[in-house]
Design an enzyme around this catalytic site. Structure first.
Site, PDB file in Angstrom:
ATOM      1  CG  ASP A 152      35.279  59.213  36.496  1.00 15.86           C
ATOM      2  OD1 ASP A 152      34.938  59.898  37.481  1.00 15.86           O
ATOM      3  OD2 ASP A 152      34.474  58.573  35.809  1.00 15.86           O
ATOM      4  CD  GLU A 171      33.730  60.684  33.116  1.00 21.11           C
ATOM      5  OE1 GLU A 171      34.307  60.424  32.039  1.00 21.11           O
ATOM      6  OE2 GLU A 171      33.063  59.849  33.743  1.00 21.11           O
ATOM      7  CD  GLU A 181      29.616  58.975  36.329  1.00 19.49           C
ATOM      8  OE1 GLU A 181      30.551  59.152  35.515  1.00 19.49           O
ATOM      9  OE2 GLU A 181      29.636  58.117  37.219  1.00 19.49           O
ATOM     10  CG  ASP A 227      24.097  55.021  33.950  1.00 20.71           C
ATOM     11  OD1 ASP A 227      25.141  54.530  34.392  1.00 20.71           O
ATOM     12  OD2 ASP A 227      23.087  54.335  33.674  1.00 20.71           O
ATOM     13  CG  HIS A 268      28.321  56.309  33.715  1.00 25.70           C
ATOM     14  ND1 HIS A 268      27.524  55.605  34.592  1.00 25.70           N
ATOM     15  CD2 HIS A 268      29.586  56.173  34.173  1.00 25.70           C
ATOM     16  CE1 HIS A 268      28.276  55.090  35.553  1.00 25.70           C
ATOM     17  NE2 HIS A 268      29.529  55.407  35.317  1.00 25.70           N
ATOM     18  CD  GLU A 316      32.387  54.570  31.231  1.00 24.87           C
ATOM     19  OE1 GLU A 316      31.338  55.229  31.277  1.00 24.87           O
ATOM     20  OE2 GLU A 316      33.189  54.477  32.192  1.00 24.87           O
TER      21      GLU A 316
HETATM   22  C1  LIG Z   1      35.872  55.210  38.201  1.00 26.39           C
HETATM   23  C2  LIG Z   1      34.806  56.154  38.668  1.00 26.39           C
HETATM   24  O1  LIG Z   1      35.140  56.660  39.922  1.00 26.39           O
HETATM   25  C3  LIG Z   1      33.434  55.519  38.733  1.00 26.39           C
HETATM   26  O2  LIG Z   1      33.482  54.411  39.592  1.00 26.39           O
HETATM   27  C4  LIG Z   1      32.921  55.119  37.389  1.00 26.39           C
HETATM   28  C5  LIG Z   1      32.626  56.285  36.541  1.00 26.39           C
HETATM   29  O3  LIG Z   1      32.361  57.372  36.992  1.00 26.39           O
HETATM   30  C6  LIG Z   1      32.671  56.141  35.078  1.00 26.39           C
HETATM   31  O4  LIG Z   1      32.776  55.030  34.585  1.00 26.39           O
HETATM   32  O5  LIG Z   1      32.584  57.167  34.413  1.00 26.39           O
HETATM   33 MG   LIG Z   2      32.475  58.969  35.439  1.00 24.92          MG
END
Ligand SMILES: C[C@H](O)[C@H](O)CC(=O)C(=O)O
Ligand SMILES: [Mg+2]
Length: 394
Positions: free
Chosen positions: A214, A240, A268, A291, A318, A338
């Site tokens: 990510d 991602e 997202e 999301d 997301h 996820e």
């Molecule tokens: C981990 C990522 O930086 C963020 O906090 C969460 C995310 O983008 C995701 O779950 O996809």
């Molecule tokens: Mg992400």
């Protein structure tokens, strides 16, 4: 049969984790030197909270029907979103039938279009829309996934997001998505460190476990391409949100640049059918990741998902806990979901929106039976022990 009309809409804010999952205490994996667009400034490199990632907090949208039934939802947006809900959006719900979600959505979106369209305003619209679906499910005594067409499979399967894919494998998840720790400003040294972390994790999880990165909008096309090429031999499944969500042209280029077999995912921080239409028509990615608490709610996700299906794209939302689960179980082009690991380690499986929801289901051995969703609405209650604040009324 007519359902009771909507009597009242209320908006609250809450601090400390939950839907604003970046609002965590010190020492959490989610705030540990993660690459971001702000990493070009050394002062903001170590902690995302240092540049204000958790400044908004959680929004709770509540909708009460004339018979006293209350639907609710949590998302991000905090106090400014609470203002928009109370002072602007509430008028399009009160006195209306809860079955009129299409017209309500349309009026919320087009009445705010001159200052909205994406971001905070669409977060607020999403929260209200989710609360409306929760209310509808509670009034009809049916889970939301029934209202969306019913389950197309018996269970959900999950990949986990967190800094410990090795733990995710032990917990039975199908894959692990790690935060990328070093961005372009940390140069070749940083790129080597990223690759070393991936290599280390690959050696821990073996060849067949999915590993993803990510990149939280932190990179540019050139860096993302070099990273993807270097990660190919280590079996990176997808890269991602590598670049800015506004750079559709960059995503189009990146998708052409990555090695064959590696997937490009994003979305997202994208919103509405029009934003996702750009991603799809420009062939920016392989998987879209709306999301549901940010893209416009379930009402809009249904449209985004149909568009994705026609374009041959998968929809893997997301995060978003139950709000995603009730959707994913109803769609063939959402084959897995996820799970965001919100334990600080993350070395335990804890509810994603802890501590805000009661009855929030969690995957067991990386799976969740559809029966875990068999309660009215989204099947969760607001935890009465959390401190809620109502900053505005109307
Ligand atoms: C981990 C990522 O930086 C963020 O906090 C969460 C995310 O983008 C995701 O779950 O996809
Ligand atoms: Mg992400």
């Amino acid at each position: 049969m007519s359902l009771p009309k909507i009597k009242h809409v209320r908006a609250f804010t809450v601090r400390g984790g939950g839907a604003d999952y970046h609002d965590q205490g010190e020492g959490h994996w989610i705030d540990d030197h993660i690459a971001t667009p702000m990493s070009r400034y050394p002062d903001y490199r170590q902690s995302r909270q240092s540049f204000g990632i958790n400044v908004l907090g959680t929004l709770v949208a509540e909708i009460e029907a004339e018979d006293g039934t209350v639907g609710f939802a949590v998302t991000t947006g905090g106090e400014p979103a609470a203002y928009i809900v109370e002072k602007h959006l509430a008028r399009f719900l009160e006195g209306r039938a809860p079955t009129d979600y299409e017209k309500i959505w349309d009026q919320m979106y087009f009445s705010t279009q001159y200052y909205g369209r994406k971001g905070l305003v669409v977060n607020a619209i999403s929260g209200v829309d989710l609360a409306l679906w929760d209310l509808l499910g509670k009034l009809r005594q049916e889970p939301v996934y029934h209202l969306l067409g019913g389950a197309v499979r018996d269970e959900l399967i999950f990949y986990a997001t967190g800094a410990r894919p090795d733990k995710a494998k032990e917990f039975g998840f199908i894959g692990g998505k790690m935060p990328l720790h070093h961005g372009p400003a940390e140069g070749v040294e940083g790129l080597k460190k990223n690759i070393a972390e991936l290599a280390d994790m690959r050696s821990k999880v073996g060849d067949d476990f999915w590993l993803m990165w990510d990149c939280w909008m932190a990179l540019d096309v050139d860096y993302a391409t070099r990273l993807a090429i270097a990660a190919h031999d280590l079996g990176l499944k997808w890269i991602e949100e590598a670049i800015s969500p506004d750079d559709y042209w960059g995503y189009q280029q990146l998708k052409r640049n990555v090695p064959k077999g590696m997937l490009v995912t994003t979305g997202e921080h994208e919103a509405t059918r029009w934003g996702f239409r750009m991603l799809m028509e420009m062939d920016c990615c392989d998987i879209i990741q709306p999301d549901v608490g940010w893209c416009g709610g379930v009402t809009e996700l249904l449209k985004i998902s149909a568009l994705a299906d026609a374009h041959g794209k998968m929809v893997v939302p997301h995060g978003s806990s139950v709000y995603s689960y009730h959707f994913v179980i109803t769609r063939h082009n959402s084959p897995f979901a996820e799970f965001l690991m919100m334990h600080p380690g993350p070395t335990e499986v804890v509810p994603m929106f802890h501590p805000q929801l009661l009855g929030e289901p969690v995957p067991d051995n990386g799976r969740m039976k559809v029966s875990a969703l068999d309660k009215p609405g989204f099947g969760v209650d607001l935890n009465p022990d959390i401190a809620m604040h109502r900053p505005y009324t109307h």
